[in-house]
Design a protein around this motif. Structure first.
Motif, PDB file in Angstrom:
ATOM      1  N   PRO A  21       0.810  -1.220   0.000  1.00 23.45           N
ATOM      2  CA  PRO A  21       0.000   0.000   0.000  1.00 23.45           C
ATOM      3  C   PRO A  21       0.845   1.272   0.000  1.00 23.45           C
ATOM      4  O   PRO A  21       0.437   2.291  -0.572  1.00 23.45           O
ATOM      5  N   CYS A  22       2.029   1.221   0.622  1.00 28.57           N
ATOM      6  CA  CYS A  22       2.896   2.401   0.634  1.00 28.57           C
ATOM      7  C   CYS A  22       3.380   2.731  -0.780  1.00 28.57           C
ATOM      8  O   CYS A  22       3.347   3.893  -1.212  1.00 28.57           O
ATOM      9  N   ALA A  23       3.854   1.703  -1.504  1.00 30.06           N
ATOM     10  CA  ALA A  23       4.325   1.923  -2.878  1.00 30.06           C
ATOM     11  C   ALA A  23       3.179   2.391  -3.777  1.00 30.06           C
ATOM     12  O   ALA A  23       3.354   3.276  -4.626  1.00 30.06           O
ATOM     13  N   SER A  24       1.989   1.816  -3.580  1.00 31.58           N
ATOM     14  CA  SER A  24       0.844   2.178  -4.409  1.00 31.58           C
ATOM     15  C   SER A  24       0.377   3.602  -4.118  1.00 31.58           C
ATOM     16  O   SER A  24       0.022   4.360  -5.035  1.00 31.58           O
ATOM     17  N   ALA A  25       0.360   3.984  -2.829  1.00 30.79           N
ATOM     18  CA  ALA A  25      -0.014   5.351  -2.467  1.00 30.79           C
ATOM     19  C   ALA A  25       1.003   6.347  -3.023  1.00 30.79           C
ATOM     20  O   ALA A  25       0.635   7.435  -3.496  1.00 30.79           O
ATOM     21  N   LEU A  26       2.280   5.963  -2.991  1.00 40.99           N
ATOM     22  CA  LEU A  26       3.312   6.834  -3.562  1.00 40.99           C
ATOM     23  C   LEU A  26       3.101   7.017  -5.055  1.00 40.99           C
ATOM     24  O   LEU A  26       3.309   8.116  -5.596  1.00 40.99           O
ATOM     25  N   SER A  27       2.635   5.947  -5.739  1.00 42.82           N
ATOM     26  CA  SER A  27       2.404   6.057  -7.188  1.00 42.82           C
ATOM     27  C   SER A  27       1.266   7.016  -7.512  1.00 42.82           C
ATOM     28  O   SER A  27       1.192   7.551  -8.623  1.00 42.82           O
ATOM     29  N   ARG A  76       3.074   6.092 -11.645  1.00 43.91           N
ATOM     30  CA  ARG A  76       3.334   4.648 -11.525  1.00 43.91           C
ATOM     31  C   ARG A  76       4.752   4.286 -11.978  1.00 43.91           C
ATOM     32  O   ARG A  76       5.421   3.459 -11.373  1.00 43.91           O
ATOM     33  N   ARG A  77       5.192   4.912 -13.067  1.00 45.49           N
ATOM     34  CA  ARG A  77       6.446   4.499 -13.697  1.00 45.49           C
ATOM     35  C   ARG A  77       7.669   4.648 -12.783  1.00 45.49           C
ATOM     36  O   ARG A  77       8.481   3.715 -12.683  1.00 45.49           O
ATOM     37  N   PRO A  78       7.850   5.781 -12.093  1.00 42.82           N
ATOM     38  CA  PRO A  78       9.036   5.890 -11.229  1.00 42.82           C
ATOM     39  C   PRO A  78       9.063   4.831 -10.125  1.00 42.82           C
ATOM     40  O   PRO A  78      10.140   4.318  -9.787  1.00 42.82           O
ATOM     41  N   VAL A  79       7.897   4.505  -9.571  1.00 42.21           N
ATOM     42  CA  VAL A  79       7.860   3.524  -8.482  1.00 42.21           C
ATOM     43  C   VAL A  79       8.194   2.130  -9.003  1.00 42.21           C
ATOM     44  O   VAL A  79       8.987   1.396  -8.398  1.00 42.21           O
ATOM     45  N   VAL A  80       7.603   1.755 -10.146  1.00 45.30           N
ATOM     46  CA  VAL A  80       7.890   0.436 -10.725  1.00 45.30           C
ATOM     47  C   VAL A  80       9.362   0.338 -11.117  1.00 45.30           C
ATOM     48  O   VAL A  80      10.018  -0.692 -10.887  1.00 45.30           O
ATOM     49  N   LEU A  81       9.913   1.395 -11.707  1.00 47.94           N
ATOM     50  CA  LEU A  81      11.329   1.399 -12.076  1.00 47.94           C
ATOM     51  C   LEU A  81      12.229   1.228 -10.858  1.00 47.94           C
ATOM     52  O   LEU A  81      13.224   0.500 -10.906  1.00 47.94           O
ATOM     53  N   GLY A  99      14.233  -9.156  -1.258  1.00 52.74           N
ATOM     54  CA  GLY A  99      13.878  -9.447  -2.642  1.00 52.74           C
ATOM     55  C   GLY A  99      12.393  -9.469  -2.895  1.00 52.74           C
ATOM     56  O   GLY A  99      11.904  -8.896  -3.879  1.00 52.74           O
ATOM     57  N   HIS A 100      11.656 -10.135  -2.002  1.00 47.27           N
ATOM     58  CA  HIS A 100      10.213 -10.303  -2.199  1.00 47.27           C
ATOM     59  C   HIS A 100       9.405  -9.238  -1.468  1.00 47.27           C
ATOM     60  O   HIS A 100       8.573  -8.553  -2.064  1.00 47.27           O
ATOM     61  N   GLY A 101       9.656  -9.088  -0.164  1.00 46.86           N
ATOM     62  CA  GLY A 101       8.858  -8.163   0.622  1.00 46.86           C
ATOM     63  C   GLY A 101       9.016  -6.712   0.224  1.00 46.86           C
ATOM     64  O   GLY A 101       8.061  -5.940   0.289  1.00 46.86           O
ATOM     65  N   VAL A 102      10.225  -6.328  -0.211  1.00 48.98           N
ATOM     66  CA  VAL A 102      10.488  -4.928  -0.534  1.00 48.98           C
ATOM     67  C   VAL A 102      10.532  -4.691  -2.047  1.00 48.98           C
ATOM     68  O   VAL A 102       9.680  -4.006  -2.602  1.00 48.98           O
ATOM     69  N   ALA A 103      11.516  -5.268  -2.745  1.00 45.37           N
ATOM     70  CA  ALA A 103      11.728  -4.951  -4.164  1.00 45.37           C
ATOM     71  C   ALA A 103      10.556  -5.417  -5.032  1.00 45.37           C
ATOM     72  O   ALA A 103      10.024  -4.645  -5.841  1.00 45.37           O
ATOM     73  N   GLN A 104      10.157  -6.686  -4.873  1.00 49.00           N
ATOM     74  CA  GLN A 104       9.062  -7.192  -5.704  1.00 49.00           C
ATOM     75  C   GLN A 104       7.759  -6.467  -5.402  1.00 49.00           C
ATOM     76  O   GLN A 104       6.978  -6.158  -6.317  1.00 49.00           O
ATOM     77  N   SER A 105       7.495  -6.155  -4.149  1.00 48.40           N
ATOM     78  CA  SER A 105       6.253  -5.475  -3.794  1.00 48.40           C
ATOM     79  C   SER A 105       6.212  -4.048  -4.333  1.00 48.40           C
ATOM     80  O   SER A 105       5.136  -3.531  -4.661  1.00 48.40           O
ATOM     81  N   THR A 106       7.370  -3.419  -4.444  1.00 49.59           N
ATOM     82  CA  THR A 106       7.420  -2.078  -5.009  1.00 49.59           C
ATOM     83  C   THR A 106       7.029  -2.080  -6.483  1.00 49.59           C
ATOM     84  O   THR A 106       6.376  -1.145  -6.974  1.00 49.59           O
ATOM     85  N   MET A 107       7.402  -3.133  -7.196  1.00 50.80           N
ATOM     86  CA  MET A 107       6.952  -3.287  -8.597  1.00 50.80           C
ATOM     87  C   MET A 107       5.486  -3.665  -8.664  1.00 50.80           C
ATOM     88  O   MET A 107       4.712  -3.168  -9.486  1.00 50.80           O
ATOM     89  N   TYR A 108       5.107  -4.590  -7.779  1.00 50.88           N
ATOM     90  CA  TYR A 108       3.793  -5.236  -7.867  1.00 50.88           C
ATOM     91  C   TYR A 108       2.644  -4.294  -7.497  1.00 50.88           C
ATOM     92  O   TYR A 108       1.567  -4.349  -8.075  1.00 50.88           O
ATOM     93  N   GLY A 109       2.883  -3.404  -6.511  1.00 52.76           N
ATOM     94  CA  GLY A 109       1.829  -2.527  -6.023  1.00 52.76           C
ATOM     95  C   GLY A 109       1.173  -1.680  -7.112  1.00 52.76           C
ATOM     96  O   GLY A 109      -0.037  -1.716  -7.311  1.00 52.76           O
ATOM     97  N   PRO A 110       1.963  -0.888  -7.841  1.00 52.56           N
ATOM     98  CA  PRO A 110       1.380   0.000  -8.856  1.00 52.56           C
ATOM     99  C   PRO A 110       1.092  -0.681 -10.201  1.00 52.56           C
ATOM    100  O   PRO A 110       0.647  -0.037 -11.136  1.00 52.56           O
ATOM    101  N   LEU A 111       1.308  -2.008 -10.284  1.00 56.53           N
ATOM    102  CA  LEU A 111       1.267  -2.699 -11.579  1.00 56.53           C
ATOM    103  C   LEU A 111      -0.066  -2.533 -12.297  1.00 56.53           C
ATOM    104  O   LEU A 111      -0.124  -2.220 -13.475  1.00 56.53           O
TER     105      LEU A 111
END
Length: 335
Positions: free
Chosen positions: A275-281, A286-291, A323-335
């Motif tokens: 939710p943090c990554a998605s709210a940031l997007s 969306r693009r900066p957060v996924v990148l 790898g999963h909890g942080v990096a992957q979730s940052t991509m996955y949230g705004p997907l």
């Protein structure tokens, strides 16, 4: 709640399969083969679910545009939960021979088709109910169903793997699949209460539904293909750091409960990061957060393996969380 619970049920079923496949399916459904070959065959059945996903997305997306979102979401949840329950009842190779892996692959394909429609349909339902300013944050609740399902599957499997190896192989592996019927009942109850998407209701009222929705999509394929490619990184990371990591880590000497504990901790972290990554997007795009998530995943690839290879349970948890909890979730949230 409908999107969250529905996706949690779907991913619980999907990830229970991946976990059990990594632990015991090779010997139960592909006996007599070299252990490595048996593991590859077990993951081949896991892959069948992924191959079927696009078919499910197209099939249920088509009828979702024609008949409505809600009815398709009820159908996908029923298919996923039903297939998972039946896997828990499957006879093994010792009982029915080659029909055991054939039936397993068939149910896997049904699961894949169902989740292909479920994940996209649930996200779509939330997005069409949400306002533009908080669309990212609201849609993240559907995405949070993935780590919640992973958390539930890890907890249940952690409990059953405490059984002696012979009992786990004999009947313990069936328990997580059979328990999915409870989650299915809760998810269907909540989903029945949901009203139809307001955007679809408006289209239905005006009788402006697309006759062949896929043709409407293919008229502008480039944005769709680019968006699909964005998902490749997130879903690859998810599979590598959940199902594959179980097989790899147990293969180099970690105890099964240690690996499942790492997945449980990672899922808890993901429930916060998503939710943090998605709210940031919603604020910066969306693009900066996924990148940022993609670049972090790439930078962590070799360090994560080094942490796992250290044979330290604490560093294993750190690797999976990063790898999963942080990096992957940052991509996955705004997907």
């Amino acid at each position: 709640m409908s999107g969250l619970l529905g996706t949690a049920v779907e991913f619980y079923d999907f990830l229970v399969y991946g976990t059990v496949a990594a632990l015991v399916f090779g010997e139960l459904f592909f006996p007599g083969a070299d252990p490595a070959v048996g593991t590859i065959a077990a993951f081949g059945t896991f892959a069948a679910g992924y191959v079927a996903r696009p078919l499910g997305g197209i099939l249920f997306g088509h009828f979702g545009d024609r008949l409505g979102r809600k009815s398709m979401l009820l159908l996908t949840m029923g298919l996923m939960g039903g297939a998972s329950f039946l896997i828990g009842l499957l006879p093994t190779y010792d009982t029915i021979g080659v029909w055991a892996p054939v039936l397993l692959i068939t149910l896997r394909v049904v699961q894949g088709i169902a989740i292909g429609g479920e994940w996209g349909g649930a996200t779509l339902m939330v997005v069409e109910h949400a306002g533009q300013r908080r669309r990212g944050l609201w849609s993240s609740f559907t995405q949070m169903g993935a780590p919640l399902g992973s958390l539930l599957s890890s907890v249940v499997v952690t409990l059953v793997v405490t059984l002696p190896r012979t009992e786990f192989a004999a009947w313990g592996w069936r328990v997580p699949f059979l328990l999915s019927v409870v989650l299915l009942g809760v998810g269907l109850f909540v989903r029945l209460k949901v009203v139809e998407s307001p955007l679809f209701a408006e289209v239905k009222k005006d009788r402006t539904e697309a006759r062949l929705p896929i043709l409407e999509v293919l008229r502008r394929p480039r944005p769709l293909l680019l968006a699909c490619c964005v998902g490749i990184g997130a879903f690859t990371a998810q599979s590598l750091l959940t199902s594959y990591m179980i097989a790899y880590a147990t293969g180099i000497g970690y105890a099964r409960p240690q690996v499942l504990t790492a997945l449980t901790v990672s899922a808890c972290v993901a429930l916060v990061v998503l939710p943090c990554a998605s709210a940031l997007s919603d604020r910066i795009g969306r693009r900066p957060v996924v990148l940022a998530g993609a670049l972090t995943s790439a930078a962590l690839a070799f360090p994560m393996l080094a942490l796992v290879d250290s044979k330290s349970p604490g560093l294993l948890i750190l690797a999976v969380v990063l790898g999963h909890g942080v990096a992957q979730s940052t991509m996955y949230g705004p997907l």
